[in-house]
Design an enzyme around this catalytic site. Structure first.
Site, PDB file in Angstrom:
ATOM      1  N   GLU A   1       0.922  -1.164  -0.279  1.00  9.88           N
ATOM      2  CA  GLU A   1      -0.044   0.047  -0.606  1.00  9.88           C
ATOM      3  C   GLU A   1       0.789   1.113  -0.208  1.00  9.88           C
ATOM      4  OE1 GLU A   1      -2.986  -0.694   2.485  1.00  9.88           O
ATOM      5  OE2 GLU A   1      -3.361  -2.476   3.090  1.00  9.88           O
TER       6      GLU A   1
ATOM      7  N   ASP B   1     -12.315  -9.918  -1.192  1.00  6.00           N
ATOM      8  CA  ASP B   1     -14.030 -10.542  -0.872  1.00  6.00           C
ATOM      9  C   ASP B   1     -14.640  -8.991  -0.759  1.00  6.00           C
ATOM     10  OD1 ASP B   1     -12.907  -7.446   0.598  1.00  6.00           O
ATOM     11  OD2 ASP B   1     -11.603  -8.569   2.161  1.00  6.00           O
TER      12      ASP B   1
ATOM     13  N   GLU C   1      -5.969 -10.520  -2.171  1.00 10.90           N
ATOM     14  CA  GLU C   1      -7.504 -10.148  -0.645  1.00 10.90           C
ATOM     15  C   GLU C   1      -8.341 -10.253  -0.835  1.00 10.90           C
ATOM     16  OE1 GLU C   1      -5.464  -6.698   1.736  1.00 10.90           O
ATOM     17  OE2 GLU C   1      -3.754  -7.632   1.370  1.00 10.90           O
TER      18      GLU C   1
ATOM     19  N   HIS D   1     -10.935  -5.417  -2.105  1.00 12.13           N
ATOM     20  CA  HIS D   1     -11.871  -5.594  -1.465  1.00 12.13           C
ATOM     21  C   HIS D   1     -12.978  -4.409  -2.069  1.00 12.13           C
ATOM     22  CE1 HIS D   1      -8.877  -7.638   1.376  1.00 12.13           C
ATOM     23  NE2 HIS D   1      -7.939  -5.788   1.033  1.00 12.13           N
TER      24      HIS D   1
ATOM     25  N   ASN E   1       1.427  -4.241  -3.519  1.00 12.11           N
ATOM     26  CA  ASN E   1       0.562  -5.004  -3.177  1.00 12.11           C
ATOM     27  C   ASN E   1      -0.277  -3.617  -2.873  1.00 12.11           C
ATOM     28  OD1 ASN E   1      -1.480  -6.816  -2.586  1.00 12.11           O
ATOM     29  ND2 ASN E   1      -1.282  -6.866  -0.428  1.00 12.11           N
TER      30      ASN E   1
END
Length: 390
Positions: free
Chosen positions: A210, A317, A315, A287, A251
């Protein structure tokens, strides 16, 4: 969080049932439902599907919805297994994040350890800076080793997460008032030591996590403020020297579709490669919100791979506003299929990893983000994943 599992714990913090009655035609139960479970007079709660029960008029009295129960070994509702299907489609893995507290849950570990479901695992917290070097020069790998050993036992790939991030930094780093040279040395030592400890055990590392703000500017924290963008080069070079065979990733989130942040990441890839800094991949976290996927997912993946790097959803979701409904679950299924299909259609998209449910503690009133429910039962979203790889 209790039972933070990557897949299965998206609603555990919301399991308390309300005592009020639902009105006629209102929802009164179902997996993920946290509201009233009894109905107004003149109606009764009837199960429409496992995820939605409704107050149907015509029955006297108020009837409570049946509560879902957990089992020690929940059976899958489809014979297809996610990692098996992903590999058959030419992908390297379908994976899951995990964390050490979840490893006491035997039913969860049984599914996590099934390489038919998951060919890769990521430690959610145990390899981060605060966990591995809580004080300067004192390294501890106990929890990280536990997950590394689990992956090895299961024959699963392991993703390292992460070397440097603005969050979960111990105060000795963030508030140490080190000069450029000292802080550069601290970063180089940390990445070298952590990556070197797991040399030969890890397929890929989220070396830098990030680095950008949503507007595409470099995120402000101790390393960027003191060293500048070259902190990224220091970390990547240290990781490459420590484990030449590990894939090195940057990432980030909100780079899944075209926009300022995605453009900045692509420009960073170009500049790193121009400087000869090692970089193998970009992790797009994924996300998302149900019904609100970015446009051009596949085209955006291809924009990265055209720069000579591989990509992965690291990641994934897809959260919803609670309570979940049949319509939301159906849309979630479509959204999971859309994301997985985008990866499936891009040769250099090597895999998809789903994340544990951090959502309820971060976004009030939202959850149900994962493809399994709190009882380890596959949701419609799981079928969307399978369809995306086919």
């Amino acid at each position: 969080m209790s039972r933070l599992s990557v897949l299965f714990a998206s609603l555990l913090v919301f399991v308390t049932k309300a005592t009020a009655q639902s009105p006629v035609w209102g929802q009164c139960g179902g997996i993920g439902w946290t509201g009233a479970t009894s109905c107004a007079s003149g109606s009764a709660c009837q199960v429409v599907n496992p995820y939605y029960s409704q107050c149907i008029p015509g029955a006297a009295g108020s009837t409570a919805a049946p509560s879902p129960t957990t089992s020690s070994a929940p059976a899958p509702t489809t014979s297809a297994k996610s990692n098996t299907v992903a590999k058959a489609a030419g992908k390297l893995y379908f994976g899951s994040a995990t964390d050490n507290p979840e490893l006491t849950d035997t039913a969860y570990v049984s599914i996590l350890s099934d390489s038919g479901f998951f060919g890769q695992i990521t430690p959610g917290n145990s390899m981060k800076w605060d966990a591995t070097e809580p004080s300067r020069g004192t390294f501890t790998f106990t929890n990280g080793d536990t997950i590394a050993n689990l992956a090895k036992k299961n024959g699963q790939l392991l993703r390292g997460h992460n070397c440097v991030w603005y969050n979960q930094l111990p105060s000795w780093v963030s508030s140490g008032n080190f000069d450029n040279a000292t802080l550069s040395s601290i970063l180089q030592t940390h990445c070298s030591t952590v990556v070197g400890h797991y040399k030969g055990q890890i397929y890929s590392w989220d070396v830098v996590n990030e680095p950008f703000n949503d507007d595409g500017t470099l995120r402000s924290f101790v390393f960027s403020n003191t060293i500048g963008e070259s902190y990224i080069d220091i970390a990547l070079n240290a990781a490459r020297a420590a484990d030449p065979n590990a894939k090195l990733y940057i990432n980030d989130y909100n780079i899944e579709g075209p926009g300022a942040k995605s453009t900045s990441m692509q420009n960073l890839v170009k500049s790193l490669k121009a400087r000869g800094t090692p970089l193998d991949g970009i992790g797009l976290q994924g996300h998302f919100i149900v019904g609100e996927l970015p446009s051009n997912l596949q085209e955006n993946l291809e924009a990265f791979t055209a720069l000579g790097v591989e990509v992965a959803y690291t990641e994934l979701d897809i959260r919803m506003t609670l309570p979940s409904t049949a319509a939301l679950l159906a849309q979630q299924e479509k959204d999971y299929q859309t994301v997985v299909t985008a990866c499936n259609n891009v040769e250099k998209c090597v895999g998809v990893t789903i994340w544990y449910s951090w959502v309820p503690s971060t976004f009030s009133g939202q959850g149900a983000a994962c493809p399994w429910d709190q009882n380890l039962v596959e949701k419609p979203a799981y079928s969307g994943i399978i369809a995306g790889f086919q």
